[in-house]
Design a protein around this motif. Structure first.
Motif, PDB file in Angstrom:
ATOM      1  N   GLU A   1     -11.497   0.477  -4.362  1.00 28.03           N
ATOM      2  CA  GLU A   1     -10.775  -0.785  -4.546  1.00 28.03           C
ATOM      3  C   GLU A   1      -9.470  -0.778  -3.750  1.00 28.03           C
ATOM      4  OE1 GLU A   1     -10.198  -1.327  -8.712  1.00 28.03           O
ATOM      5  OE2 GLU A   1     -12.272  -1.930  -9.094  1.00 28.03           O
ATOM      6  N   THR A   2      -8.746   0.329  -3.804  1.00 22.57           N
ATOM      7  CA  THR A   2      -7.478   0.418  -3.083  1.00 22.57           C
ATOM      8  C   THR A   2      -7.703   0.446  -1.585  1.00 22.57           C
ATOM      9  OG1 THR A   2      -6.586   1.685  -4.944  1.00 22.57           O
ATOM     10  CG2 THR A   2      -5.298   1.675  -2.920  1.00 22.57           C
ATOM     11  N   LEU A   3      -8.765   1.094  -1.141  1.00 25.67           N
ATOM     12  CA  LEU A   3      -9.072   1.160   0.284  1.00 25.67           C
ATOM     13  C   LEU A   3      -9.427  -0.224   0.831  1.00 25.67           C
ATOM     14  CD1 LEU A   3      -9.371   2.944   2.744  1.00 25.67           C
ATOM     15  CD2 LEU A   3     -11.690   3.525   1.988  1.00 25.67           C
ATOM     16  N   ILE A   4     -10.162  -0.999   0.052  1.00 25.48           N
ATOM     17  CA  ILE A   4     -10.478  -2.371   0.457  1.00 25.48           C
ATOM     18  C   ILE A   4      -9.206  -3.211   0.498  1.00 25.48           C
ATOM     19  CG2 ILE A   4     -11.645  -4.496  -0.270  1.00 25.48           C
ATOM     20  CD1 ILE A   4     -13.889  -2.648  -1.382  1.00 25.48           C
ATOM     21  N   GLU A   5      -8.342  -3.040  -0.507  1.00 27.26           N
ATOM     22  CA  GLU A   5      -7.066  -3.761  -0.525  1.00 27.26           C
ATOM     23  C   GLU A   5      -6.233  -3.415   0.709  1.00 27.26           C
ATOM     24  OE1 GLU A   5      -2.894  -3.993  -3.109  1.00 27.26           O
ATOM     25  OE2 GLU A   5      -4.575  -2.788  -3.849  1.00 27.26           O
ATOM     26  N   ARG A   6      -6.188  -2.131   1.046  1.00 29.24           N
ATOM     27  CA  ARG A   6      -5.432  -1.705   2.224  1.00 29.24           C
ATOM     28  C   ARG A   6      -5.994  -2.333   3.495  1.00 29.24           C
ATOM     29  NH1 ARG A   6      -6.086   4.298   4.767  1.00 29.24           N
ATOM     30  NH2 ARG A   6      -5.624   3.687   6.923  1.00 29.24           N
ATOM     31  N   THR A   7      -7.311  -2.339   3.634  1.00 27.51           N
ATOM     32  CA  THR A   7      -7.942  -2.888   4.832  1.00 27.51           C
ATOM     33  C   THR A   7      -7.618  -4.368   4.996  1.00 27.51           C
ATOM     34  OG1 THR A   7      -9.753  -1.303   4.603  1.00 27.51           O
ATOM     35  CG2 THR A   7     -10.146  -3.215   6.017  1.00 27.51           C
ATOM     36  N   GLU A   8      -7.682  -5.108   3.889  1.00 24.88           N
ATOM     37  CA  GLU A   8      -7.367  -6.537   3.937  1.00 24.88           C
ATOM     38  C   GLU A   8      -5.888  -6.762   4.219  1.00 24.88           C
ATOM     39  OE1 GLU A   8      -8.869  -7.783   0.164  1.00 24.88           O
ATOM     40  OE2 GLU A   8     -10.945  -7.964   0.903  1.00 24.88           O
ATOM     41  N   ARG A   9      -5.041  -5.905   3.659  1.00 22.72           N
ATOM     42  CA  ARG A   9      -3.603  -6.010   3.889  1.00 22.72           C
ATOM     43  C   ARG A   9      -3.272  -5.708   5.352  1.00 22.72           C
ATOM     44  NH1 ARG A   9       0.750  -5.100   0.423  1.00 22.72           N
ATOM     45  NH2 ARG A   9       2.704  -5.561   1.496  1.00 22.72           N
ATOM     46  N   GLU A  10      -3.914  -4.696   5.914  1.00 25.91           N
ATOM     47  CA  GLU A  10      -3.695  -4.375   7.321  1.00 25.91           C
ATOM     48  C   GLU A  10      -4.102  -5.544   8.216  1.00 25.91           C
ATOM     49  OE1 GLU A  10      -4.279   0.487   7.302  1.00 25.91           O
ATOM     50  OE2 GLU A  10      -6.010  -0.816   7.637  1.00 25.91           O
ATOM     51  N   ARG A  11      -5.200  -6.177   7.869  1.00 25.88           N
ATOM     52  CA  ARG A  11      -5.651  -7.345   8.646  1.00 25.88           C
ATOM     53  C   ARG A  11      -4.636  -8.461   8.561  1.00 25.88           C
ATOM     54  NH1 ARG A  11      -9.994 -10.022   5.463  1.00 25.88           N
ATOM     55  NH2 ARG A  11      -8.096 -10.679   4.385  1.00 25.88           N
ATOM     56  N   ASP A  12      -4.156  -8.741   7.350  1.00 21.76           N
ATOM     57  CA  ASP A  12      -3.186  -9.827   7.172  1.00 21.76           C
ATOM     58  C   ASP A  12      -1.862  -9.507   7.869  1.00 21.76           C
ATOM     59  OD1 ASP A  12      -5.096 -11.111   5.669  1.00 21.76           O
ATOM     60  OD2 ASP A  12      -4.218 -10.573   3.732  1.00 21.76           O
ATOM     61  N   GLU A  13      -1.442  -8.247   7.787  1.00 24.34           N
ATOM     62  CA  GLU A  13      -0.197  -7.850   8.442  1.00 24.34           C
ATOM     63  C   GLU A  13      -0.319  -7.984   9.954  1.00 24.34           C
ATOM     64  OE1 GLU A  13       2.819  -6.805   7.270  1.00 24.34           O
ATOM     65  OE2 GLU A  13       2.252  -7.150   5.184  1.00 24.34           O
ATOM     66  N   ALA A  14      -1.453  -7.554  10.504  1.00 25.40           N
ATOM     67  CA  ALA A  14      -1.660  -7.644  11.954  1.00 25.40           C
ATOM     68  C   ALA A  14      -1.674  -9.097  12.406  1.00 25.40           C
ATOM     69  CB  ALA A  14      -2.963  -6.953  12.338  1.00 25.40           C
ATOM     70  N   THR A  15      -2.291  -9.958  11.605  1.00 21.88           N
ATOM     71  CA  THR A  15      -2.304 -11.388  11.925  1.00 21.88           C
ATOM     72  C   THR A  15      -0.883 -11.942  11.903  1.00 21.88           C
ATOM     73  OG1 THR A  15      -4.528 -11.665  11.019  1.00 21.88           O
ATOM     74  CG2 THR A  15      -3.164 -13.650  11.230  1.00 21.88           C
ATOM     75  N   GLY A  16      -0.111 -11.530  10.888  1.00 22.07           N
ATOM     76  CA  GLY A  16       1.270 -11.992  10.782  1.00 22.07           C
ATOM     77  C   GLY A  16       2.126 -11.534  11.945  1.00 22.07           C
ATOM     78  N   VAL A  17       1.917 -10.296  12.392  1.00 20.67           N
ATOM     79  CA  VAL A  17       2.663  -9.797  13.545  1.00 20.67           C
ATOM     80  C   VAL A  17       2.361 -10.650  14.766  1.00 20.67           C
ATOM     81  CG1 VAL A  17       2.889  -7.893  15.181  1.00 20.67           C
ATOM     82  CG2 VAL A  17       2.868  -7.419  12.737  1.00 20.67           C
ATOM     83  N   GLY A  18       1.068 -10.935  14.987  1.00 25.45           N
ATOM     84  CA  GLY A  18       0.683 -11.747  16.133  1.00 25.45           C
ATOM     85  C   GLY A  18       1.238 -13.152  16.066  1.00 25.45           C
TER      86      GLY A  18
END
Length: 207
Positions: A159-176
């Protein structure tokens, strides 16, 4: 991250974690800069949570990710946990032969899920340090791998690994979305909230 919704179910990820096996031995290697400085990614929200729970300010918790910086100047993306003079995470220490984390309850998602990460679907060439893979789950170097893990712990980790993966995606989108070239002097860090100085102050506050 390119991982399909089917592959990212808790059951599928937990199955993979169980197949690989893991138990933390508290060796502390993942918190040390054994092959260079420690660069565990920490997101802006995680930094603020640690600020609220400790006496540390932004600079005491995080530093600009060093990639792209030269002689105290340049642009970089995201933050890394702060390190000491040896290149180790400042929040780690050893007591009675076991490694301890001063921010264990509030440690970043990357720390909560190490040594695992979720792989993109097309991952023919895994990054350096990957020593095992099962389905969507990659395992990075760690002496705790191969040890039996309970289903309950595997599911919680999944569950935490999935949360991290989704958070990384959202963070990368936000950076862009927030990136724009700047001619500002010194170091500028672009994160999901926009450009900042190394102390976490928004660059826009200087205008």
């Amino acid at each position: 991250m390119g991982v399909s919704e089917v592959e990212r179910t808790v059951d599928a990820v937990a199955d993979a974690i169980e197949a690989i096996g893991f138990e933390c031995t508290r060796c502390g290697h993942c918190c040390q800069g054994l092959d260079g400085d420690h660069t565990a990614t920490v997101f802006p929200g995680e930094i603020r949570t640690i600020e609220e729970r400790t006496d540390e300010d932004w600079n005491g918790i995080a530093r600009p990710m060093p990639f792209g910086l030269t002689e105290g100047a340049g642009e970089t993306f995201e933050w890394a946990l702060q390190i000491d003079s040896c290149g180790d995470c400042t929040f780690g220490s050893f007591e009675d032969g076991e490694h301890r984390c001063a921010i264990y309850e509030d440690r970043p998602l990357i720390c909560q899920t190490y040594p695992f990460s979720l792989a993109p679907e097309a991952d023919a060439d895994p990054p350096p340090g990957v020593v095992d893979r099962e389905g969507p789950v990659r395992a990075h170097e760690c002496e705790g791998l191969g040890r039996e893990i309970s289903r309950e712990k595997a599911e919680a980790l999944a569950e935490t690994l999935i949360e991290r993966t989704e958070r990384e995606r959202d963070e990368a989108t936000g950076v862009g979305d927030n990136y724009r070239p700047t001619d500002a002097d010194g170091v500028v860090v672009f994160d999901s909230e926009g450009p900042k100085r190394p102390d976490g102050t928004p660059l826009d506050d200087e205008s």
